[in-house]
Structure formats: structure tokens, C-alpha cells
Motif scaffolding. Structure first.
Motif, PDB file in Angstrom:
ATOM      1  N   THR A 166       0.927  -1.101   0.002  1.00 55.95           N
ATOM      2  CA  THR A 166       0.056   0.009   0.095  1.00 55.95           C
ATOM      3  C   THR A 166       0.964   1.342   0.053  1.00 55.95           C
ATOM      4  N   ALA A 167       1.948   1.392   0.689  1.00 51.33           N
ATOM      5  CA  ALA A 167       2.795   2.375   0.655  1.00 51.33           C
ATOM      6  C   ALA A 167       3.489   2.760  -0.656  1.00 51.33           C
ATOM      7  N   HIS A 168       3.315   1.899  -1.656  1.00 52.50           N
ATOM      8  CA  HIS A 168       4.230   2.122  -2.935  1.00 52.50           C
ATOM      9  C   HIS A 168       3.085   2.181  -3.948  1.00 52.50           C
ATOM     10  N   ILE A 169       1.774   2.373  -3.588  1.00 51.08           N
ATOM     11  CA  ILE A 169       0.640   2.662  -4.644  1.00 51.08           C
ATOM     12  C   ILE A 169       0.475   4.126  -4.693  1.00 51.08           C
ATOM     13  N   ARG A 170       0.590   4.878  -5.959  1.00 53.91           N
ATOM     14  CA  ARG A 170       0.178   6.336  -6.221  1.00 53.91           C
ATOM     15  C   ARG A 170      -1.384   6.157  -6.079  1.00 53.91           C
ATOM     16  N   PHE A 171      -2.061   6.697  -5.172  1.00 51.91           N
ATOM     17  CA  PHE A 171      -3.668   6.785  -5.136  1.00 51.91           C
ATOM     18  C   PHE A 171      -3.863   8.097  -5.403  1.00 51.91           C
ATOM     19  N   PRO A 172      -4.944   8.282  -6.257  1.00 46.64           N
ATOM     20  CA  PRO A 172      -6.112   7.108  -6.338  1.00 46.64           C
ATOM     21  C   PRO A 172      -5.917   6.426  -7.675  1.00 46.64           C
ATOM     22  N   LEU A 173      -6.225   5.224  -7.419  1.00 46.22           N
ATOM     23  CA  LEU A 173      -6.140   4.125  -8.479  1.00 46.22           C
ATOM     24  C   LEU A 173      -7.649   4.059  -9.085  1.00 46.22           C
ATOM     25  N   LYS A 174      -7.883   3.497 -10.285  1.00 40.88           N
ATOM     26  CA  LYS A 174      -9.134   3.421 -11.094  1.00 40.88           C
ATOM     27  C   LYS A 174     -10.023   2.890 -10.065  1.00 40.88           C
ATOM     28  N   LYS A 175     -10.122   1.780  -9.317  1.00 42.13           N
ATOM     29  CA  LYS A 175     -10.996   1.069  -8.625  1.00 42.13           C
ATOM     30  C   LYS A 175     -10.950   1.286  -7.197  1.00 42.13           C
ATOM     31  N   TYR A 176      -9.757   1.702  -6.854  1.00 43.09           N
ATOM     32  CA  TYR A 176      -9.174   2.056  -5.162  1.00 43.09           C
ATOM     33  C   TYR A 176      -8.666   3.307  -5.151  1.00 43.09           C
ATOM     34  N   LYS A 177      -9.642   4.126  -4.605  1.00 42.29           N
ATOM     35  CA  LYS A 177      -9.594   5.665  -4.570  1.00 42.29           C
ATOM     36  C   LYS A 177      -8.602   5.807  -3.317  1.00 42.29           C
TER      37      LYS A 177
ATOM     38  N   ILE B   8      -0.396  -5.155 -13.552  1.00 45.08           N
ATOM     39  CA  ILE B   8       0.423  -4.180 -12.500  1.00 45.08           C
ATOM     40  C   ILE B   8       1.264  -3.287 -13.254  1.00 45.08           C
ATOM     41  N   TRP B   9       0.967  -1.879 -13.177  1.00 51.81           N
ATOM     42  CA  TRP B   9       2.018  -0.831 -13.911  1.00 51.81           C
ATOM     43  C   TRP B   9       2.582  -0.260 -12.661  1.00 51.81           C
ATOM     44  N   PHE B  10       3.893   0.142 -12.949  1.00 52.02           N
ATOM     45  CA  PHE B  10       4.639   1.015 -12.176  1.00 52.02           C
ATOM     46  C   PHE B  10       5.253   2.070 -13.016  1.00 52.02           C
ATOM     47  N   SER B  11       5.420   3.220 -12.256  1.00 54.78           N
ATOM     48  CA  SER B  11       6.252   4.422 -12.788  1.00 54.78           C
ATOM     49  C   SER B  11       7.244   5.077 -11.661  1.00 54.78           C
ATOM     50  N   SER B  12       8.028   5.585 -12.239  1.00 52.78           N
ATOM     51  CA  SER B  12       9.045   6.270 -11.247  1.00 52.78           C
ATOM     52  C   SER B  12       8.549   7.808 -10.846  1.00 52.78           C
ATOM     53  N   PHE B  13       8.650   8.081  -9.707  1.00 53.91           N
ATOM     54  CA  PHE B  13       8.414   9.373  -9.164  1.00 53.91           C
ATOM     55  C   PHE B  13       9.639   9.792  -8.183  1.00 53.91           C
ATOM     56  N   PRO B  14       9.389  11.039  -7.988  1.00 51.67           N
ATOM     57  CA  PRO B  14      10.663  11.695  -7.026  1.00 51.67           C
ATOM     58  C   PRO B  14      10.618  10.901  -5.532  1.00 51.67           C
ATOM     59  N   GLU B  15       9.410  10.245  -5.098  1.00 55.33           N
ATOM     60  CA  GLU B  15       9.254   9.812  -3.825  1.00 55.33           C
ATOM     61  C   GLU B  15       9.699   8.628  -4.117  1.00 55.33           C
ATOM     62  N   GLY B  16      10.031   7.933  -5.083  1.00 57.07           N
ATOM     63  CA  GLY B  16      10.328   6.239  -5.381  1.00 57.07           C
ATOM     64  C   GLY B  16       9.315   5.713  -6.359  1.00 57.07           C
ATOM     65  N   TYR B  17       9.373   4.430  -6.559  1.00 55.71           N
ATOM     66  CA  TYR B  17       8.799   3.680  -7.380  1.00 55.71           C
ATOM     67  C   TYR B  17       7.340   3.427  -6.991  1.00 55.71           C
ATOM     68  N   ARG B  18       6.153   3.581  -7.779  1.00 58.28           N
ATOM     69  CA  ARG B  18       4.967   3.440  -7.190  1.00 58.28           C
ATOM     70  C   ARG B  18       3.980   2.698  -8.459  1.00 58.28           C
ATOM     71  N   ILE B  19       2.951   1.758  -7.629  1.00 62.53           N
ATOM     72  CA  ILE B  19       2.162   1.122  -8.428  1.00 62.53           C
ATOM     73  C   ILE B  19       0.880   2.312  -9.036  1.00 62.53           C
ATOM     74  N   ILE B  20       1.063   2.214 -10.496  1.00 62.64           N
ATOM     75  CA  ILE B  20      -0.050   3.490 -10.855  1.00 62.64           C
ATOM     76  C   ILE B  20      -1.297   2.818 -11.449  1.00 62.64           C
ATOM     77  N   ALA B  21      -1.320   1.563 -11.400  1.00 64.32           N
ATOM     78  CA  ALA B  21      -2.647   0.645 -11.917  1.00 64.32           C
ATOM     79  C   ALA B  21      -2.418  -0.738 -11.610  1.00 64.32           C
ATOM     80  N   ILE B  22      -3.603  -1.333 -11.313  1.00 66.05           N
ATOM     81  CA  ILE B  22      -4.019  -2.511 -11.082  1.00 66.05           C
ATOM     82  C   ILE B  22      -5.062  -2.986 -11.891  1.00 66.05           C
ATOM     83  N   ASN B  23      -4.786  -3.907 -12.838  1.00 66.22           N
ATOM     84  CA  ASN B  23      -5.991  -4.320 -13.881  1.00 66.22           C
ATOM     85  C   ASN B  23      -6.135  -5.733 -13.616  1.00 66.22           C
ATOM     86  N   LYS B  24      -7.559  -5.942 -12.905  1.00 66.05           N
ATOM     87  CA  LYS B  24      -7.717  -7.247 -12.529  1.00 66.05           C
ATOM     88  C   LYS B  24      -9.194  -7.570 -13.591  1.00 66.05           C
TER      89      LYS B  24
END
Length: 170
Positions: free
Chosen positions: A100-111, A154-170
Motif C-alpha cells: 500500500t505504501a508504494h501505490i500512487r492513489f487514487p487508482l481506478k477502482k481503489y481511491k 500491474i503497472w509501475f512508474s518512477s516518481f521523485p518519492e520512489g517507485y509506485r504502482i499506478i494501475a492494477i488491472n484485474k
């Protein structure tokens, strides 16, 4: 006529039955082998993913060429792959807070983080865990949107604060 065949056959049999002379240097090989000391196998690598992290990833097995890491927004691909090793371990151990600490919220289904935590067991079911576990670190698809695991689950991207999940497609 039978003598013509018999004589070459006898000569051939005699030639096959002669053993080479034993040379003195041959015995030192055997004697030396008897004094060999068994050696323990090398220790396993500290990181079992080390080879995948170091492997070339600019040309995939199928001949396709992925987008460069820089064009996908990753300046340090080896560092990202090390992050993915940690991510794989978090998923195996169901470390929801680390994920959870490495997710960039909001995600499409999980705000929110709370919404994600409540749905974690449904999201990271056996099939998604298998995608994470089997993803080779030297075969990560990437494009201008980031880097993905599996077929885009699962999609990741790089941000100044580190690597983050930007999408989870189930």
C-alpha cells in the motif's frame, strides 16, 4: 574362398584384442585422483534474482525490442529491479502495508489506501500472486506509461518519492 575371408577376420580380431601398453604417466593420473579432496559446492547467491537483474533486457526472446528504460521514465533500471525483488517478497508474505505504501492513489477502482486494504485479498488472489512471482526481471515490458508485470496486471512508474504502482488491472 573361405580362406580369403578367414585370414582378414583373424587379423582383425587379433588387432582388436591387443591392449595398449601401460605407460608410467597413466598411473599418476589414477593416483592423483585418489588424493582429491572433496570441495563443497559454492554458496547460493545472496540474491536469487541477481542473474535476472544483470541480464541484458534490450532484446526479448521473441526478438522484440522494448522501449528503453529512460523513455519509460526509469533512470536506474537495476535499482527498479531490486525494488521489484522487494515487491515480490511483500506479495508472497502478504505485507499489505508495504504494498500500500508504494501505490500512487487514487487508482481506478481503489481511491484510497483504506479501500485498497479492505479489498487486498480479492485483488491479490492466487492468479495475481502467480503473475508477480513468475515475472522475470529481465523481461519487463515498458513504454511511455511505465513498466508492467505480466500482461498489464500491474503497472509501475518512477516518481521523485520512489517507485509506485499506478494501475492494477484485474
Amino acid at each position: 574362398m573361405t580362406y580369403r575371408l578367414l585370414i582378414p577376420a583373424l587379423l582383425l580380431a587379433a588387432a582388436c584384442n591387443t591392449a595398449p601398453e601401460k605407460k608410467s604417466e597413466d598411473s599418476t593420473i589414477v593416483d592423483g585422483a585418489q588424493t582429491l579432496v572433496p570441495v563443497a559446492p559454492p554458496p547460493p547467491p545472496a540474491n536469487p534474482y541477481e542473474a535476472e537483474i544483470a541480464a541484458q533486457d534490450t532484446l526479448f526472446d521473441d526478438g522484440s525490442k522494448p522501449t528503453s528504460w529512460a523513455d519509460a521514465g526509469f533512470d536506474q533500471p537495476a535499482e527498479f529491479k531490486q525494488f521489484l525483488v522487494s515487491f515480490k517478497n511483500w506479495v508472497k508474505a502478504d505485507q499489505v502495508d508495504s504494498i500500500t505504501a508504494h501505490i500512487r492513489f487514487p487508482l481506478k477502482k481503489y481511491k484510497t489506501a483504506d479501500a485498497f486494504r479492505q479489498q487486498y485479498n480479492k485483488i491479490f488472489d492466487a492468479s495475481l500472486k502467480a503473475v508477480v512471482d513468475t515475472q522475470r526481471l529481465d523481461r519487463i515490458f515498458r513504454n511511455y506509461q511505465g513498466a508492467m508485470l505480466g500482461n498489464g496486471e500491474i503497472w509501475f512508474s518512477s516518481f521523485p518519492e520512489g517507485y509506485r504502482i499506478i494501475a492494477i488491472n484485474k
